[in-house]
Design an enzyme around this catalytic site. Structure first.
Site, short mmCIF file in Angstrom:
data_model
loop_
_atom_site.label_atom_id
_atom_site.label_comp_id
_atom_site.label_asym_id
_atom_site.label_seq_id
_atom_site.Cartn_x
_atom_site.Cartn_y
_atom_site.Cartn_z
N GLY A 184 4.30 19.37 -18.28
CA GLY A 184 3.26 18.39 -18.05
C GLY A 184 2.31 18.93 -17.95
O GLY A 184 1.88 20.07 -17.64
N GLN A 236 -6.63 19.19 -15.55
CA GLN A 236 -6.38 20.71 -15.79
C GLN A 236 -6.99 21.46 -16.66
O GLN A 236 -6.97 22.57 -16.85
CB GLN A 236 -4.68 20.76 -15.98
N LEU A 248 1.24 24.51 -14.21
CA LEU A 248 0.23 25.47 -14.95
C LEU A 248 -0.86 26.03 -14.52
O LEU A 248 -1.45 27.24 -14.58
CB LEU A 248 -0.14 24.91 -16.34
N HIS A 283 3.81 14.40 -10.16
CA HIS A 283 2.93 15.56 -10.22
C HIS A 283 1.80 15.46 -11.10
O HIS A 283 0.63 15.56 -10.54
CB HIS A 283 3.69 16.61 -10.75
N GLU A 284 2.10 14.63 -12.39
CA GLU A 284 0.92 14.58 -13.16
C GLU A 284 -0.21 13.57 -12.66
O GLU A 284 -1.41 13.45 -12.77
CB GLU A 284 1.37 14.39 -14.51
N HIS A 334 -2.17 14.72 -10.17
CA HIS A 334 -3.55 15.78 -10.97
C HIS A 334 -4.73 14.89 -11.03
O HIS A 334 -5.88 15.12 -10.82
CB HIS A 334 -3.05 16.36 -12.24
NI NI Z 1 0.55 20.50 -12.29
#
Ligand code: NI
Length: 167
Positions: free
Chosen positions: A46, A51, A89, A130-131, A134
């Site tokens: 993802g 990010q 990442l 998780h995404e 972010h």
């Molecule tokens: Ni992440």
């Protein structure tokens, strides 16, 4: 198509909450395509717009048969609990056990603004949490103890210093 730079923690841009998308145009489509290609190029499950340094509420997930492009996603229901390994990442080489809901329902719109919802269980539920975290400037380490967070911060700072010395 162009690949974007994935920002590494503790880059402060990762803490900046993203803003809602209101305009669905060619520029948005092209950004989503680049975000998707960047995720694949870095072998990620993802990737969120924050990010790559953009404050847009967009994230993408590619896991098994699931290919999700989520614009303005929000978790509307969650239940249960799971603890499992998580990576990101923006935290290269770091894998930690993180507690997440077992199941979530997410509502979002697609690249054209058309609403849809996803019911997810297990790892997909984890990836969605998780995404979406972010997009609010929340990171996986926020679910860990302050001591663990500090160890990870130091490790990644050291790594970025080493990269600057030997590019
Ligand atoms: Ni992440």
């Amino acid at each position: 198509m162009s690949l974007m730079d994935v920002r590494i923690y503790p880059d402060p841009v990762l803490r900046k909450p993203a803003r809602e998308i209101e305009t669905y145009d060619r520029a948005l489509e092209s950004f989503i395509r680049d975000l998707w290609e960047t995720m694949l190029a870095f072998d990620g499950v993802g990737l969120a717009a924050t990010q790559v340094g953009r404050d847009l509420r967009i994230c993408v997930i590619s896991w098994k048969e699931h290919r999700l492009i989520l614009v303005n996603p929000r978790i509307v229901h969650s239940e249960g609990e799971q603890v499992g390994d998580e990576g990101c990442l923006s935290f290269p080489g770091i894998f930690e056990k993180i507690r997440r809901p077992q199941k979530v329902r997410v509502e979002a719109v697609d690249a054209e603004g058309k609403p849809f919802s996803v019911d997810a269980d297990g790892f997909l539920a984890r990836a969605l949490c998780h995404e979406i975290d972010h997009l609010d400037g929340r990171l996986m380490i926020d679910h860990l103890s302050p001591l663990k967070r500090e160890i990870i911060r130091k490790k990644l700072l050291k790594r970025s210093r080493e990269e600057r010395t030997n590019p």
